[in-house]
Design an enzyme around this catalytic site. Structure first.
Site, PDB file in Angstrom:
ATOM      1  N   LYS A 128      36.529  13.778  38.322  1.00 26.93           N
ATOM      2  CA  LYS A 128      35.762  13.186  39.410  1.00 26.93           C
ATOM      3  C   LYS A 128      34.375  12.890  38.871  1.00 26.93           C
ATOM      4  O   LYS A 128      33.681  13.777  38.386  1.00 26.93           O
ATOM      5  CB  LYS A 128      35.657  14.151  40.592  1.00 26.93           C
ATOM      6  N   TYR A 153      34.939  18.044  37.116  1.00 24.01           N
ATOM      7  CA  TYR A 153      34.015  17.538  38.135  1.00 24.01           C
ATOM      8  C   TYR A 153      32.662  17.326  37.466  1.00 24.01           C
ATOM      9  O   TYR A 153      31.992  18.280  37.074  1.00 24.01           O
ATOM     10  CB  TYR A 153      33.935  18.539  39.288  1.00 24.01           C
TER      11      TYR A 153
END
Length: 296
Positions: A164, A136
């Site tokens: 992400k 992330y």
């Protein structure tokens, strides 16, 4: 590793009672609402879910409720975020016990790491678990970024299955995709809701989209229409969503997301202090946008 992230995955908000406790009944309601609206996964304990607010017992409760209520209908991705490697590894054990399908791990906060340190951080985390791991990257929040070349190296680790990207930097997202495009076991997820269509056009596999809490059907339609070859329909849906995402710049995140649900009659409560409610003018702007979207 056969797990592959895809589609629209809301980083679901954490509903609170007036006393600041996790509201289990409303959390279950949200799980069903999002699945009924076609989402492809659920992601508790993300930034939108105020992950930084909870002790281990609260984290266990949130994960167990989401996994139980989901009942295998879609994958559950758990946030496991800590400043230290050993802290993340402990949270991975909680996620494993809760029987989630995958974990998302944010770059460490507060400290500033070199790319070599970030590589070994994620490598050590991946080696500590058999769960699929999603990197992330959220530079605007952490002031730390995983460079594309580092992501390319990390993508070679078997159970690191995706990233992400919440930078909002389309060149960065594109480079993640370009450098990993020959790895069928790794996917890039868009983390900025205004860029879902753009990311899909480059080859992203989906999006972890905060606005899917408020407008799940609309956000899902961007992905579903794109995958069905209806590019105009997907782009129209993206343009329709954009004003709502831009309004999320009001107040302190995720106040707009929670207020949007409250306006739809879902009793999710307030964000935990020190995050304040939107002011009356901001609430009116949000209300007008939700009316345009026919959500209220």
């Amino acid at each position: 590793m056969t797990f592959k992230p895809y589609g629209v995955i809301p980083p679901i908000i954490t509903p609170f009672t007036s006393e600041g406790k996790v509201n289990e009944a409303v959390l279950r309601e949200l799980v069903n609402l999002y699945i009924e609206n076609g989402v492809h996964g659920l992601f508790p304990l993300g930034t939108t879910g105020e992950f930084y607010s909870f002790n281990e017992d609260e984290m266990k409760k949130i994960l167990s409720v989401v996994v139980e209520e989901t009942a295998g209908r879609v994958p559950v991705y758990a946030g496991a975020n800590h400043i230290t490697t050993r802290g993340v590894i402990e949270y991975l054990k909680l996620a494993k016990e809760a029987k989630v399908d995958a974990v998302s791990v944010l770059t460490p906060m507060f400290i500033s790491q070199s790319q070599d340190e970030l590589y070994h951080y994620y490598k050590s985390i991946a080696e500590s678990t058999d769960l699929p791991v999603i990197i992330y990257n959220n530079k605007p929040k952490t002031n730390v970024t995983v460079e594309p070349e580092t992501v390319a190296r990390l993508s070679e680790i078997d159970n690191i299955v995706g990233i992400k990207d919440s930078t909002g930097d389309m060149t960065n997202t594109e480079e993640y995709i370009r450098l990993t495009r020959n790895n069928e076991n790794f996917g890039v997820l868009v983390g900025r809701d205004t860029l879902i269509y753009a990311g899909l056009s480059y080859g992203a596999v989906g999006a972890i989209a905060s606005c899917a809490n408020v407008a799940p059907k609309l956000v899902v339609s961007i992905y579903d229409r794109f995958m069905a070859g209806d590019l105009k329909g997907a782009l129209d849906a993206q343009f329709e969503l954009a004003p709502l995402r831009i309004l999320c710049n009001m107040g302190t995140f995720p106040a707009v997301i929670k207020e949007g649900l409250v306006m739809q009659g879902i009793d999710v409560g307030k964000c935990l202090e020190p995050i304040a409610e939107l002011n009356p003018e901001e609430k009116q702007k949000l209300r007008e946008e939700l009316k345009k979207l026919k959500l209220i």
